[in-house]
Design an enzyme around this catalytic site. Structure first.
Site, PDB file in Angstrom:
ATOM      1  N   ASP A   1       5.016 -54.118 -58.343  1.00 34.80           N
ATOM      2  CA  ASP A   1       6.462 -54.058 -58.086  1.00 34.80           C
ATOM      3  C   ASP A   1       6.852 -52.666 -57.603  1.00 34.80           C
ATOM      4  O   ASP A   1       6.440 -51.643 -58.177  1.00 34.80           O
ATOM      5  CB  ASP A   1       7.221 -54.395 -59.380  1.00 34.80           C
TER       6      ASP A   1
ATOM      7  N   CYS B   1      18.040 -63.132-100.863  1.00 38.00           N
ATOM      8  CA  CYS B   1      18.736 -62.071-100.141  1.00 38.00           C
ATOM      9  C   CYS B   1      17.878 -61.516 -99.009  1.00 38.00           C
ATOM     10  O   CYS B   1      16.683 -61.783 -98.907  1.00 38.00           O
ATOM     11  CB  CYS B   1      19.058 -60.899-101.089  1.00 38.00           C
TER      12      CYS B   1
END
Length: 491
Positions: A440, A36
């Protein structure tokens, strides 16, 4: 998390049903022979009956079958394999993209530069299963999705999922899910998806870890859509994809705990690659707690992380497309780059014609041979784009799973491609989590808006506090730059 946590740590996560550990490890119960997710709602098993595994494939290899209640095979992907740039991480991503099904273990080993024997030994040590077992687990999941969501005949499902024979298909499904393909189909849940003519339609739930800033992620993608290739309307993002066996397109809509993906495929063998690329695009395997824990501890980003937790890294379904965006987008506006690339796709991409989408993004070979009129840009940039496209077409640079250092070195050797372009490709194309674009303009403006230094060298030093998640800091800085300017910022 480079190793399986100790037993007590894992057991506490299971006892508390902590969703944050889904995908990190899997819980197997010896008394039921079922494995599980840690968050499974079933009764917590006794300690003496519990075993923990690094992967679903390892649990299956040990003789456990998947729980049909929590669907552990559909758990969010492990953030470790999604972020790691080493051989194991790259191998896991390539297996998820279907490389073993298409090229075999030999093909996977060639792409990684290792022998099959060494690769099998490495993956067995890291995740408890070799490449064949990992690919088998993925085929089983693909088969379950096709059985439960399509009307394909079971023989068609078997070969579409990558099985070599009907017997192998039946044996694997029975071993993994505890029932035959016919029994899975009889128990399937009905879907409300309307099939699209000419396509095989497959609805899939793409799980993620909370928190998930879906609005910010979809807004980022929406501000940069290439006309005809992608679009955003009414909260649903659509895009065309160039897949290994043909074209396809997807509609992605955020939901509670998952992203609803409706895939439309020309060839159902492309289901696994399509799912893998959609997860990659939306950064769904990220661990937001780890990212926000670091960024939220910084005074400059603390308020932003508290206000908008779970910001993801907008990535790509095609690393080559992101390289083209980076080269074309140099020193031009986002709108201008979108226009150029949209026209390029309309002229050279494969036709799709579905819900506002018209073409896929073109192949590297097509871009390398594109005429000048389709590339309205300075000559130096045009030459750089063609040279980079030729490298990608020849396989000299792998933009979808290559070793980052090799990709960077190959691109920097192309005249006209500099550090900013390479960093952008690392960030959005390869999904590197710790890339920073200090030069940038959008990053610098966002930094200034938050009181950070905006001079590149000083900003680069200050950004050291964001390691190892500087890429996520870039996305937050771009967003603040956009808010300050009232328009889209960043590439």
């Amino acid at each position: 998390m480079n190793a399986l946590p100790d037993f007590e740590h894992c057991y506490r996560a299971v006892a508390s049903r902590d969703r944050r550990f889904d995908g990190w490890f899997f819980t197997a119960v010896t008394s039921t022979k079922i494995y599980c997710r840690p968050s499974c709602p079933a009764q917590t098993p006794k300690r003496m009956n519990v075993r923990f595994y690094r992967s679903a494939a390892a649990a299956q290899r040990a003789g456990f079958r998947a729980c049909m209640r929590c669907r552990p095979d559909a758990a969010p992907g492990s953030p470790e394999w999604d972020a790691r740039a080493d051989v194991a991480g790259r191998a896991m991503r390539l297996i998820a993209d279907g490389v073993v099904d298409r090229d075999g273990v030999a093909g996977l080993a060639r792409r990684l530069g290792y022998t099959e024997r060494h690769l099998n030994r490495l993956l067995s040590a890291e995740v408890g299963a070799g490449p064949l077992a990992l690919a088998r687990a993925q085929r089983a999941q693909t088969a379950r999705i096709l059985i439960e969501t399509t009307e394909l005949g079971l023989a068609e499902v078997a070969f579409a999922a990558g099985f070599g024979s009907i017997r192998q298909f039946n044996d694997t499904v029975r071993a993994v899910y505890g029932g035959t393909p016919s029994e899975l189909r009889a128990a399937r849940r009905p879907t409300a998806v309307v099939p699209q003519q000419g396509w095989t339609t497959v609805p899939v739930r793409l799980a993620y870890r909370e928190p998930f800033a879906a609005g910010e992620l979809f807004a980022f993608l929406g501000a940069r859509v290439l006309p005809g290739v992608e679009g955003l309307a009414d909260g649903t993002y659509r895009r065309a994809m160039r897949l290994p066996h043909g074209a396809g397109w997807v509609a992605l809509t955020p939901a509670d705990g998952y992203v609803a993906a409706t895939l439309h495929l020309a060839d159902v063998r492309d289901l696994s690659p399509a799912v893998s690329r959609c997860r990659r695009l939306l950064d769904l395997s990220a661990d937001p707690d780890a990212v926000d824990g670091v960024l939220g501890a910084d005074p400059a980003l603390r308020a932003d992380v508290a206000a908008v937790p779970g910001v993801r890294l907008p990535r790509s379904v095609d690393g080559f497309e992101m390289l083209c965006r980076a080269i074309v987008g140099q020193q031009v506006s986002v709108a201008a780059a979108r226009s150029i690339l949209g026209a390029l796709a309309a002229a050279l991409g494969e036709r799709v014609d579905a819900e506002g989408l018209t073409h896929t993004f073109p192949t590297p070979a097509a871009v390398a041979e594109a005429p000048d009129e389709l590339l309205p840009m300075p000559n130096a940039r045009r030459r750089a784009l063609r040279a980079a496209a030729a490298l990608a077409a020849e396989g000299a640079v792998d933009l979808n799973g290559g070793e980052p250092a090799d990709v960077a070195a190959a691109l920097l050797a192309v005249p006209g491609i500099g550090p900013w372009t390479v960093s952008y490709v690392m960030l959005r194309g390869l999904g590197e989590p710790d890339t920073f674009l200090e030069g940038d303009l959008g990053v610098r403006r966002g930094a200034a808006a938050l009181g950070l230094p905006d001079a590149p060298k000083a900003l680069a030093v200050r950004a050291g506090a964001f390691r190892p998640w500087r890429s996520y800091a870039v996305i937050r800085l771009w967003r603040h730059a956009a808010q300050a300017a009232g328009r889209a910022s960043g590439g």
